[in-house]
Structure formats: C-alpha cells, structure tokens
Design a protein around this motif. Structure first.
Motif, PDB file in Angstrom:
ATOM      1  N   GLN A 181      -2.067 -16.352 -10.081  1.00 41.94           N
ATOM      2  CA  GLN A 181      -3.483 -16.052  -9.896  1.00 41.94           C
ATOM      3  C   GLN A 181      -3.553 -14.796  -9.044  1.00 41.94           C
ATOM      4  N   GLY A 182      -4.617 -14.023  -9.200  1.00 42.95           N
ATOM      5  CA  GLY A 182      -4.687 -12.779  -8.448  1.00 42.95           C
ATOM      6  C   GLY A 182      -6.092 -12.271  -8.273  1.00 42.95           C
ATOM      7  N   THR A 183      -6.197 -11.280  -7.418  1.00 44.60           N
ATOM      8  CA  THR A 183      -7.474 -10.630  -7.151  1.00 44.60           C
ATOM      9  C   THR A 183      -7.214  -9.169  -6.810  1.00 44.60           C
ATOM     10  N   GLY A 184      -8.056  -8.301  -7.321  1.00 45.54           N
ATOM     11  CA  GLY A 184      -7.847  -6.876  -7.138  1.00 45.54           C
ATOM     12  C   GLY A 184      -8.680  -6.283  -6.014  1.00 45.54           C
ATOM     13  N   ARG A 185      -8.131  -5.233  -5.422  1.00 48.17           N
ATOM     14  CA  ARG A 185      -8.839  -4.430  -4.432  1.00 48.17           C
ATOM     15  C   ARG A 185      -8.533  -2.970  -4.733  1.00 48.17           C
ATOM     16  N   PHE A 186      -9.561  -2.133  -4.671  1.00 46.01           N
ATOM     17  CA  PHE A 186      -9.338  -0.709  -4.897  1.00 46.01           C
ATOM     18  C   PHE A 186      -8.407  -0.149  -3.829  1.00 46.01           C
ATOM     19  N   HIS A 187      -7.625   0.828  -4.213  1.00 47.79           N
ATOM     20  CA  HIS A 187      -6.629   1.444  -3.337  1.00 47.79           C
ATOM     21  C   HIS A 187      -7.257   1.902  -2.021  1.00 47.79           C
ATOM     22  N   HIS A 188      -8.385   2.600  -2.091  1.00 51.49           N
ATOM     23  CA  HIS A 188      -9.022   3.092  -0.866  1.00 51.49           C
ATOM     24  C   HIS A 188      -9.552   1.940   0.000  1.00 51.49           C
ATOM     25  N   THR A 189      -9.910   0.819  -0.621  1.00 50.22           N
ATOM     26  CA  THR A 189     -10.368  -0.346   0.140  1.00 50.22           C
ATOM     27  C   THR A 189      -9.203  -1.005   0.868  1.00 50.22           C
ATOM     28  N   VAL A 190      -8.032  -1.034   0.247  1.00 52.55           N
ATOM     29  CA  VAL A 190      -6.853  -1.624   0.898  1.00 52.55           C
ATOM     30  C   VAL A 190      -6.531  -0.866   2.180  1.00 52.55           C
ATOM     31  N   GLU A 191      -6.678   0.431   2.147  1.00 51.58           N
ATOM     32  CA  GLU A 191      -6.457   1.233   3.367  1.00 51.58           C
ATOM     33  C   GLU A 191      -7.398   0.771   4.484  1.00 51.58           C
ATOM     34  N   HIS A 216       5.304  -4.333  -7.274  1.00 49.76           N
ATOM     35  CA  HIS A 216       6.016  -4.391  -5.996  1.00 49.76           C
ATOM     36  C   HIS A 216       5.915  -5.827  -5.492  1.00 49.76           C
ATOM     37  N   GLY A 217       6.962  -6.620  -5.700  1.00 50.14           N
ATOM     38  CA  GLY A 217       6.919  -8.022  -5.279  1.00 50.14           C
ATOM     39  C   GLY A 217       5.832  -8.779  -6.020  1.00 50.14           C
ATOM     40  N   ALA A 218       4.823  -9.236  -5.280  1.00 52.65           N
ATOM     41  CA  ALA A 218       3.715  -9.999  -5.854  1.00 52.65           C
ATOM     42  C   ALA A 218       2.487  -9.126  -6.107  1.00 52.65           C
ATOM     43  N   THR A 219       2.659  -7.812  -6.043  1.00 52.57           N
ATOM     44  CA  THR A 219       1.537  -6.882  -6.202  1.00 52.57           C
ATOM     45  C   THR A 219       1.728  -6.024  -7.454  1.00 52.57           C
ATOM     46  N   ALA A 220       0.656  -5.903  -8.241  1.00 50.61           N
ATOM     47  CA  ALA A 220       0.657  -5.011  -9.400  1.00 50.61           C
ATOM     48  C   ALA A 220      -0.268  -3.840  -9.099  1.00 50.61           C
ATOM     49  N   TYR A 221       0.083  -2.687  -9.622  1.00 54.77           N
ATOM     50  CA  TYR A 221      -0.720  -1.479  -9.442  1.00 54.77           C
ATOM     51  C   TYR A 221      -1.403  -1.154 -10.764  1.00 54.77           C
ATOM     52  N   LEU A 222      -2.738  -1.021 -10.723  1.00 56.41           N
ATOM     53  CA  LEU A 222      -3.503  -0.772 -11.936  1.00 56.41           C
ATOM     54  C   LEU A 222      -4.203   0.581 -11.871  1.00 56.41           C
ATOM     55  N   HIS A 223      -4.207   1.225 -13.003  1.00 53.55           N
ATOM     56  CA  HIS A 223      -4.914   2.494 -13.182  1.00 53.55           C
ATOM     57  C   HIS A 223      -6.035   2.221 -14.190  1.00 53.55           C
ATOM     58  N   TYR A 242       0.843  -1.203   0.000  1.00 48.23           N
ATOM     59  CA  TYR A 242       0.000   0.000   0.000  1.00 48.23           C
ATOM     60  C   TYR A 242       0.877   1.250   0.000  1.00 48.23           C
ATOM     61  N   ALA A 243       1.890   1.268   0.867  1.00 47.91           N
ATOM     62  CA  ALA A 243       2.772   2.434   0.972  1.00 47.91           C
ATOM     63  C   ALA A 243       3.561   2.669  -0.311  1.00 47.91           C
ATOM     64  N   ALA A 244       3.875   1.605  -1.050  1.00 46.80           N
ATOM     65  CA  ALA A 244       4.661   1.718  -2.278  1.00 46.80           C
ATOM     66  C   ALA A 244       3.820   2.070  -3.505  1.00 46.80           C
ATOM     67  N   ALA A 245       2.515   2.160  -3.353  1.00 45.28           N
ATOM     68  CA  ALA A 245       1.640   2.429  -4.506  1.00 45.28           C
ATOM     69  C   ALA A 245       2.044   3.737  -5.188  1.00 45.28           C
ATOM     70  N   PRO A 246       2.130   3.718  -6.515  1.00 39.15           N
ATOM     71  CA  PRO A 246       2.577   4.899  -7.254  1.00 39.15           C
ATOM     72  C   PRO A 246       1.490   5.941  -7.504  1.00 39.15           C
ATOM     73  N   PHE A 247       0.376   5.816  -6.825  1.00 37.93           N
ATOM     74  CA  PHE A 247      -0.744   6.709  -7.105  1.00 37.93           C
ATOM     75  C   PHE A 247      -0.615   8.068  -6.431  1.00 37.93           C
ATOM     76  N   GLY A 248       0.234   8.168  -5.432  1.00 36.19           N
ATOM     77  CA  GLY A 248       0.387   9.423  -4.708  1.00 36.19           C
ATOM     78  C   GLY A 248      -0.793   9.672  -3.790  1.00 36.19           C
ATOM     79  N   ALA A 249      -0.798  10.818  -3.183  1.00 34.95           N
ATOM     80  CA  ALA A 249      -1.853  11.165  -2.231  1.00 34.95           C
ATOM     81  C   ALA A 249      -3.095  11.726  -2.921  1.00 34.95           C
ATOM     82  N   LYS A 250      -2.970  12.042  -4.198  1.00 40.21           N
ATOM     83  CA  LYS A 250      -4.092  12.626  -4.942  1.00 40.21           C
ATOM     84  C   LYS A 250      -5.173  11.572  -5.181  1.00 40.21           C
ATOM     85  N   PRO A 251      -6.411  11.873  -4.800  1.00 37.86           N
ATOM     86  CA  PRO A 251      -7.481  10.909  -5.070  1.00 37.86           C
ATOM     87  C   PRO A 251      -7.755  10.813  -6.578  1.00 37.86           C
ATOM     88  N   PRO A 252      -8.295   9.687  -7.006  1.00 38.68           N
ATOM     89  CA  PRO A 252      -8.575   9.545  -8.446  1.00 38.68           C
ATOM     90  C   PRO A 252      -9.651  10.532  -8.898  1.00 38.68           C
TER      91      PRO A 252
END
Length: 184
Positions: free
Chosen positions: A165-175, A135-142, A90-100
C-alpha cells in the motif's frame, strides 16, 4: 538508561479526500494516546511526526492503523519511515536539482514494504506517468500533462503491481516535510 528515541514520519494514505475526514488535532491526540507523543503534523494531507524507542516497525504500523481505523471509522493505510529514511529517499531521488517544467510533476510514493525492481517498468498507457526509479520502499514517479489532461492516479495500479500500500507526496512537499520533522 532509556533507549534512544527514533524520529518517525507516518504518511497516511487518502485522508481528507471525499468523506475520509481526519482532523489533524484528533490525529495527534490518537498518536499521543499510543504513547507516541507529542505527535506533530504537517498540512492536512496526512503527514505525522513522532519519536519512539524499541518498537518493532511492523507492530508499530499495525497499532497505528488499528487505532486510526477505530477512531475515524475507516482503514487508513500508513507508510511508516524513520526520518533518516525519508531524508535518504529524498536525497536519492533521480529528478536532479532541476525543477519540473510547467507540464510535469515529480513525486515520491511512500509504501508499506520493499519494492521489487523486477516489477518495472511501470507507466501509464497515455505516457502521463512513469516510475523512474526505486529506493527501498519508495518509488519515484514522473507525471506529465498529455493532450491537456493531467495524469491518472497510478497508486492503486502500483499497489497491486508491487503488493504494497502506498501514498504519494510531491518532491517539493517532501522537502518541506523533512524540514518540519527536523524542528521537532
């Protein structure tokens, strides 16, 4: 002296979608039955928390997947992370502090294994999604709405490309998942 308990987050893929029903109380009971209790869950999309000590992660994931398939009657791929790994991803996410913006979403794809950066770039043909980092086993999607249409689901394509295999969670949900897991 007992080994230190390590808090885990299990991300279950494609539960409570269509006929793939997984009641959270029963999920907790199944995890408890594996000696992972008291297990807890967060929302019905398949996020479970538990702590265990001294278990090999690959074996633990296999035990969980086998138990859940027996209990629910269908395979439930499970991405298994320590809570510290989820916090780090979560901390390494490249989305920054700006909300989508209104037309976009940020998501983390939690997977069952390490992701090879040589597989990048990965993006939808319509420009409706792209992998913006790993980041390791995590991909960041836009994700983006293009021509009034939401993005296609890239998870099956990314699973094939990365061999996981994988499953996605929205950035705000991970928080929120992290906050809930910390309460345990």
């Amino acid at each position: 002296m007992s080994a230190e308990q390590i808090p885990y987050v299990a991300f279950l893929r494609a539960v409570n979608v269509g006929r793939r029903k997984v009641e959270m109380a029963r999920l907790r009971a199944e995890l408890d039955g594996l000696g992972l209790g008291p297990a807890r869950t967060y929302i019905a999309s398949g996020n479970a928390f538990f702590a265990t000590a001294g278990k090999d992660r690959a074996k633990l994931r296999a035990e969980i997947e086998q138990r859940l398939e027996q209990a629910f009657g269908f395979a439930i791929p499970t991405a298994l992370y320590t809570l510290a790994e989820v916090e780090e991803a979560y901390a390494a996410a490249p989305f920054g502090a700006k909300p989508p913006e209104a037309h976009e979403r940020f998501s983390l794809l939690f997977t069952t294994g390490p992701l090879d950066p040589q597989v990048l770039p990965q993006a939808g043909k319509r420009g409706d999604w792209e992998v913006v980092g790993l980041h390791g086993a995590t991909a960041y999607l836009h994700y983006r709405v293009v021509d009034g249409k939401g993005p296609a689901n890239p998870v099956p394509l990314l699973e094939k490309a990365f061999g996981v295999q994988g499953t996605g969670r929205f950035h705000h949900t991970v928080e929120k998942i992290i906050a809930s897991a910390r309460k345990g």
